[in-house]
Scaffold this motif. Sequence first.
Motif, PDB file in Angstrom:
ATOM      1  N   MET A   9       0.835  -1.207   0.000  1.00 49.15           N
ATOM      2  CA  MET A   9       0.000   0.000   0.000  1.00 49.15           C
ATOM      3  C   MET A   9       0.871   1.259   0.000  1.00 49.15           C
ATOM      4  SD  MET A   9      -3.023  -1.216   2.588  1.00 49.15           S
ATOM      5  CE  MET A   9      -3.736   0.413   2.706  1.00 49.15           C
ATOM      6  N   LEU A  10       1.960   1.244   0.761  1.00 51.81           N
ATOM      7  CA  LEU A  10       2.877   2.382   0.797  1.00 51.81           C
ATOM      8  C   LEU A  10       3.516   2.601  -0.573  1.00 51.81           C
ATOM      9  CD1 LEU A  10       4.252   4.554   2.530  1.00 51.81           C
ATOM     10  CD2 LEU A  10       5.990   2.834   3.112  1.00 51.81           C
ATOM     11  N   GLU A  11       3.924   1.523  -1.227  1.00 53.30           N
ATOM     12  CA  GLU A  11       4.510   1.630  -2.564  1.00 53.30           C
ATOM     13  C   GLU A  11       3.509   2.219  -3.549  1.00 53.30           C
ATOM     14  OE1 GLU A  11       5.881  -2.264  -3.616  1.00 53.30           O
ATOM     15  OE2 GLU A  11       7.388  -2.274  -2.014  1.00 53.30           O
ATOM     16  N   CYS A  12       2.275   1.753  -3.490  1.00 54.55           N
ATOM     17  CA  CYS A  12       1.230   2.260  -4.392  1.00 54.55           C
ATOM     18  C   CYS A  12       0.958   3.737  -4.144  1.00 54.55           C
ATOM     19  CB  CYS A  12      -0.052   1.455  -4.247  1.00 54.55           C
ATOM     20  SG  CYS A  12       0.087  -0.232  -4.864  1.00 54.55           S
ATOM     21  N   GLU A  13       0.899   4.118  -2.869  1.00 55.17           N
ATOM     22  CA  GLU A  13       0.658   5.529  -2.557  1.00 55.17           C
ATOM     23  C   GLU A  13       1.816   6.394  -3.049  1.00 55.17           C
ATOM     24  OE1 GLU A  13      -0.525   8.529   1.076  1.00 55.17           O
ATOM     25  OE2 GLU A  13       0.369   6.592   1.588  1.00 55.17           O
ATOM     26  N   ALA A  14       3.033   5.939  -2.835  1.00 53.18           N
ATOM     27  CA  ALA A  14       4.209   6.698  -3.279  1.00 53.18           C
ATOM     28  C   ALA A  14       4.186   6.881  -4.789  1.00 53.18           C
ATOM     29  CB  ALA A  14       5.483   5.978  -2.842  1.00 53.18           C
ATOM     30  N   ARG A  15       3.864   5.839  -5.520  1.00 54.03           N
ATOM     31  CA  ARG A  15       3.796   5.937  -6.983  1.00 54.03           C
ATOM     32  C   ARG A  15       2.696   6.898  -7.423  1.00 54.03           C
ATOM     33  NH1 ARG A  15       4.388  -0.489  -8.511  1.00 54.03           N
ATOM     34  NH2 ARG A  15       6.499  -0.716  -7.678  1.00 54.03           N
ATOM     35  N   THR A  16       1.588   6.875  -6.721  1.00 54.89           N
ATOM     36  CA  THR A  16       0.480   7.766  -7.069  1.00 54.89           C
ATOM     37  C   THR A  16       0.895   9.228  -6.907  1.00 54.89           C
ATOM     38  OG1 THR A  16      -1.170   6.121  -6.474  1.00 54.89           O
ATOM     39  CG2 THR A  16      -1.891   8.424  -6.475  1.00 54.89           C
ATOM     40  N   TRP A  17       1.518   9.552  -5.779  1.00 57.45           N
ATOM     41  CA  TRP A  17       1.956  10.939  -5.576  1.00 57.45           C
ATOM     42  C   TRP A  17       2.975  11.346  -6.642  1.00 57.45           C
ATOM     43  CZ3 TRP A  17      -1.077  13.868  -3.047  1.00 57.45           C
ATOM     44  CH2 TRP A  17      -1.748  13.436  -1.916  1.00 57.45           C
ATOM     45  N   LEU A  18       3.877  10.442  -7.001  1.00 61.32           N
ATOM     46  CA  LEU A  18       4.856  10.758  -8.039  1.00 61.32           C
ATOM     47  C   LEU A  18       4.170  11.002  -9.380  1.00 61.32           C
ATOM     48  CD1 LEU A  18       7.641   8.226  -7.054  1.00 61.32           C
ATOM     49  CD2 LEU A  18       7.799  10.732  -6.974  1.00 61.32           C
ATOM     50  N   ARG A  19       3.208  10.153  -9.710  1.00 63.03           N
ATOM     51  CA  ARG A  19       2.473  10.339 -10.962  1.00 63.03           C
ATOM     52  C   ARG A  19       1.700  11.654 -10.976  1.00 63.03           C
ATOM     53  NH1 ARG A  19       0.748   4.642 -10.335  1.00 63.03           N
ATOM     54  NH2 ARG A  19       2.041   3.418 -11.711  1.00 63.03           N
ATOM     55  N   ASN A  20       1.291  12.115  -9.803  1.00 54.38           N
ATOM     56  CA  ASN A  20       0.528  13.362  -9.694  1.00 54.38           C
ATOM     57  C   ASN A  20       1.417  14.596  -9.620  1.00 54.38           C
ATOM     58  OD1 ASN A  20      -2.007  12.173  -9.845  1.00 54.38           O
ATOM     59  ND2 ASN A  20      -2.054  11.773  -7.659  1.00 54.38           N
ATOM     60  N   GLY A  21       2.702  14.430  -9.900  1.00 56.11           N
ATOM     61  CA  GLY A  21       3.588  15.576 -10.035  1.00 56.11           C
ATOM     62  C   GLY A  21       4.319  16.008  -8.784  1.00 56.11           C
ATOM     63  N   TYR A  22       4.297  15.212  -7.754  1.00 61.85           N
ATOM     64  CA  TYR A  22       5.033  15.556  -6.537  1.00 61.85           C
ATOM     65  C   TYR A  22       6.456  15.027  -6.667  1.00 61.85           C
ATOM     66  CZ  TYR A  22       0.737  17.144  -4.401  1.00 61.85           C
ATOM     67  OH  TYR A  22      -0.406  17.840  -4.126  1.00 61.85           O
ATOM     68  N   ASN A  23       7.252  15.735  -7.485  1.00 63.65           N
ATOM     69  CA  ASN A  23       8.611  15.275  -7.758  1.00 63.65           C
ATOM     70  C   ASN A  23       9.629  16.407  -7.801  1.00 63.65           C
ATOM     71  OD1 ASN A  23       7.843  16.430 -10.131  1.00 63.65           O
ATOM     72  ND2 ASN A  23       7.854  14.544 -11.323  1.00 63.65           N
ATOM     73  N   THR A  24       9.250  17.558  -7.268  1.00 63.59           N
ATOM     74  CA  THR A  24      10.188  18.669  -7.129  1.00 63.59           C
ATOM     75  C   THR A  24      10.330  18.983  -5.642  1.00 63.59           C
ATOM     76  OG1 THR A  24       8.475  20.384  -7.248  1.00 63.59           O
ATOM     77  CG2 THR A  24       9.459  19.647  -9.345  1.00 63.59           C
ATOM     78  N   PRO A  25      11.410  19.618  -5.249  1.00 64.38           N
ATOM     79  CA  PRO A  25      11.583  19.937  -3.819  1.00 64.38           C
ATOM     80  C   PRO A  25      10.408  20.727  -3.229  1.00 64.38           C
ATOM     81  CG  PRO A  25      13.636  20.280  -4.985  1.00 64.38           C
ATOM     82  CD  PRO A  25      12.587  19.987  -6.033  1.00 64.38           C
TER      83      PRO A  25
END
Length: 63
Positions: A9-25
Motif C-alpha cells: 500500500m505504501l509503494e502504491c501511494e508513493a507511486r500515485t503521488w509521483l504520478r501526480n507531479g510531486y517530484n520537485t523539492p
Amino acid sequence: MADEVRQHMLECEARTWLRNGYNTPERIQELTLMIANRRGQVSAERLIEEMRRQWRRRSEWLN
C-alpha cells in the motif's frame, strides 16, 4: 502477511503521488506538510522515503 500488505500500500501511494507531479523539492515539501498534518511526521517521512525508492525504480512501473 500484514507487513507485506502495508508495504504494498505504501509503494502504491508513493507511486500515485509521483504520478501526480510531486517530484520537485517544492512539491515534496508541500506534500510532507499535508501528510504530517493528517497522519503525523513519522508517516510523512516514511512516505517521502518510499517515494525516493520508487523514483529510483520508476522504469519498472512507469508506463
